[in-house]
Design a protein around this motif. Structure first.
Motif, PDB file in Angstrom:
ATOM      1  N   MET A   1      51.743 -23.420-134.009  1.00 27.86           N
ATOM      2  CA  MET A   1      51.932 -24.494-133.147  1.00 27.86           C
ATOM      3  C   MET A   1      50.948 -25.459-132.946  1.00 27.86           C
ATOM      4  O   MET A   1      49.619 -25.061-132.627  1.00 27.86           O
ATOM      5  N   TRP A   2      50.739 -26.680-133.138  1.00 26.43           N
ATOM      6  CA  TRP A   2      49.804 -27.728-133.092  1.00 26.43           C
ATOM      7  C   TRP A   2      49.532 -28.278-131.643  1.00 26.43           C
ATOM      8  O   TRP A   2      50.568 -28.637-130.858  1.00 26.43           O
ATOM      9  N   HIS A   3      48.379 -28.453-131.093  1.00 28.74           N
ATOM     10  CA  HIS A   3      48.182 -28.919-129.665  1.00 28.74           C
ATOM     11  C   HIS A   3      46.869 -29.963-129.979  1.00 28.74           C
ATOM     12  O   HIS A   3      46.117 -29.673-130.686  1.00 28.74           O
ATOM     13  N   CYS A 118      32.288 -18.151-136.191  1.00 35.48           N
ATOM     14  CA  CYS A 118      32.818 -16.780-135.693  1.00 35.48           C
ATOM     15  C   CYS A 118      33.281 -16.878-134.263  1.00 35.48           C
ATOM     16  O   CYS A 118      32.465 -17.413-133.378  1.00 35.48           O
ATOM     17  N   GLY A 119      34.277 -16.673-133.897  1.00 40.14           N
ATOM     18  CA  GLY A 119      34.976 -16.704-132.681  1.00 40.14           C
ATOM     19  C   GLY A 119      36.096 -17.935-132.329  1.00 40.14           C
ATOM     20  O   GLY A 119      36.638 -17.905-131.441  1.00 40.14           O
ATOM     21  N   PHE A 120      35.752 -19.016-133.044  1.00 42.27           N
ATOM     22  CA  PHE A 120      36.631 -20.055-132.952  1.00 42.27           C
ATOM     23  C   PHE A 120      37.203 -20.624-134.172  1.00 42.27           C
ATOM     24  O   PHE A 120      38.561 -20.535-134.194  1.00 42.27           O
ATOM     25  N   LEU A 121      36.492 -20.984-135.061  1.00 39.22           N
ATOM     26  CA  LEU A 121      37.231 -21.526-136.273  1.00 39.22           C
ATOM     27  C   LEU A 121      37.872 -20.542-137.073  1.00 39.22           C
ATOM     28  O   LEU A 121      38.446 -20.920-138.020  1.00 39.22           O
ATOM     29  N   ASP A 122      37.380 -19.338-136.860  1.00 40.55           N
ATOM     30  CA  ASP A 122      38.104 -18.135-137.647  1.00 40.55           C
ATOM     31  C   ASP A 122      39.370 -17.782-137.107  1.00 40.55           C
ATOM     32  O   ASP A 122      40.024 -16.947-137.781  1.00 40.55           O
ATOM     33  N   ARG A 123      39.646 -18.474-136.189  1.00 42.79           N
ATOM     34  CA  ARG A 123      40.851 -18.032-135.464  1.00 42.79           C
ATOM     35  C   ARG A 123      41.996 -19.165-135.320  1.00 42.79           C
ATOM     36  O   ARG A 123      43.143 -18.993-135.009  1.00 42.79           O
ATOM     37  N   VAL A 124      41.622 -20.391-135.400  1.00 36.70           N
ATOM     38  CA  VAL A 124      42.428 -21.476-135.394  1.00 36.70           C
ATOM     39  C   VAL A 124      42.345 -22.537-136.481  1.00 36.70           C
ATOM     40  O   VAL A 124      41.289 -22.525-137.108  1.00 36.70           O
ATOM     41  N   LYS A 125      43.180 -23.423-136.548  1.00 38.20           N
ATOM     42  CA  LYS A 125      43.093 -24.360-137.817  1.00 38.20           C
ATOM     43  C   LYS A 125      42.694 -25.723-137.227  1.00 38.20           C
ATOM     44  O   LYS A 125      43.268 -25.747-135.805  1.00 38.20           O
ATOM     45  N   ILE A 137      44.466 -28.427-132.703  1.00 35.65           N
ATOM     46  CA  ILE A 137      44.214 -27.123-133.178  1.00 35.65           C
ATOM     47  C   ILE A 137      45.692 -26.370-133.137  1.00 35.65           C
ATOM     48  O   ILE A 137      46.507 -26.817-132.384  1.00 35.65           O
ATOM     49  N   GLU A 138      45.858 -25.464-134.389  1.00 40.19           N
ATOM     50  CA  GLU A 138      46.783 -24.808-134.680  1.00 40.19           C
ATOM     51  C   GLU A 138      46.885 -23.437-134.084  1.00 40.19           C
ATOM     52  O   GLU A 138      45.819 -22.737-134.424  1.00 40.19           O
ATOM     53  N   THR A 139      47.675 -23.084-133.537  1.00 33.99           N
ATOM     54  CA  THR A 139      47.436 -21.678-132.679  1.00 33.99           C
ATOM     55  C   THR A 139      48.725 -20.970-132.992  1.00 33.99           C
ATOM     56  O   THR A 139      49.662 -21.758-133.326  1.00 33.99           O
ATOM     57  N   PRO A 140      48.594 -19.712-133.261  1.00 34.39           N
ATOM     58  CA  PRO A 140      50.051 -18.909-133.627  1.00 34.39           C
ATOM     59  C   PRO A 140      51.022 -19.253-132.761  1.00 34.39           C
ATOM     60  O   PRO A 140      50.952 -19.362-131.566  1.00 34.39           O
ATOM     61  N   ALA A 141      52.112 -19.416-133.345  1.00 37.12           N
ATOM     62  CA  ALA A 141      53.466 -19.461-132.493  1.00 37.12           C
ATOM     63  C   ALA A 141      53.739 -18.475-131.377  1.00 37.12           C
ATOM     64  O   ALA A 141      53.493 -17.328-131.787  1.00 37.12           O
TER      65      ALA A 141
END
Length: 160
Positions: A1-3, A118-125, A137-141
């Motif tokens: 999901m993009w925000h 580490c902590g941000f860019l490794d978890r979101v697009k 940013i794309e977060t998991p749906a």
């Protein structure tokens, strides 16, 4: 999901990193226990970790004198003592991330945090639209409820 998250000009003293004294960052909150701190942060793909000015640690009730997780970080401004703590970074209602983050006196002059690998860019697009003043940013749906199962006929024999 993009925000979509809007950049905001945040105040700081003019310095070599931000000669105008008006960098563009995003407002966020840091949580440690029940302490909460509103801050600005810049998404920095060149930063290895999420990092914040050491004064933020004090405002969150953390005492560098009692922290044994001390190293030295090297950045654009040189080397500075760096302390690590677990923190939760909250971006409005869009995202909440628990991370092991750095607090360093090397960021005091900038007065804002860095959202690094580490902590941000490794978890979101992340997709930047600097001209538009936003980034996405794309977060998991969010998990979806299971689809209802419809049984036709006798479940034991399969006869309709």
């Amino acid at each position: 999901m993009w925000h979509t998250i809007r950049y905001t000009s945040c105040p700081c003293l003019p310095n070599p990193a931000f000669p105008s004294g008006r960098p563009r960052g995003t407002p966020a909150d840091a949580l440690i226990g029940t302490a909460r701190l509103r801050y600005y942060a810049e998404v920095d793909s060149g930063a290895d970790h999420c990092a914040f000015p050491l004064s933020f640690a004090s405002q969150l009730g953390l005492d560098p004198l009692t922290n044994t997780n001390v190293t030295s970080s090297i950045g654009v401004g040189g080397s500075a003592p760096t302390f690590y703590w677990n923190a939760t970074m909250v971006f409005g209602t869009v995202l909440s991330l628990d991370a092991y983050v750095r607090f360093t006196s090397g960021l005091e002059q900038q007065g804002m945090g860095l959202l690094g690998q580490c902590g941000f860019l490794d978890r979101v697009k992340v997709l930047f639209d600097h001209h538009g003043g936003v980034f996405h940013i794309e977060t998991p749906a969010p998990p979806q409820p299971p689809s209802p199962t419809i049984t036709v006929g006798d479940p034991g024999t399969g006869e309709v």
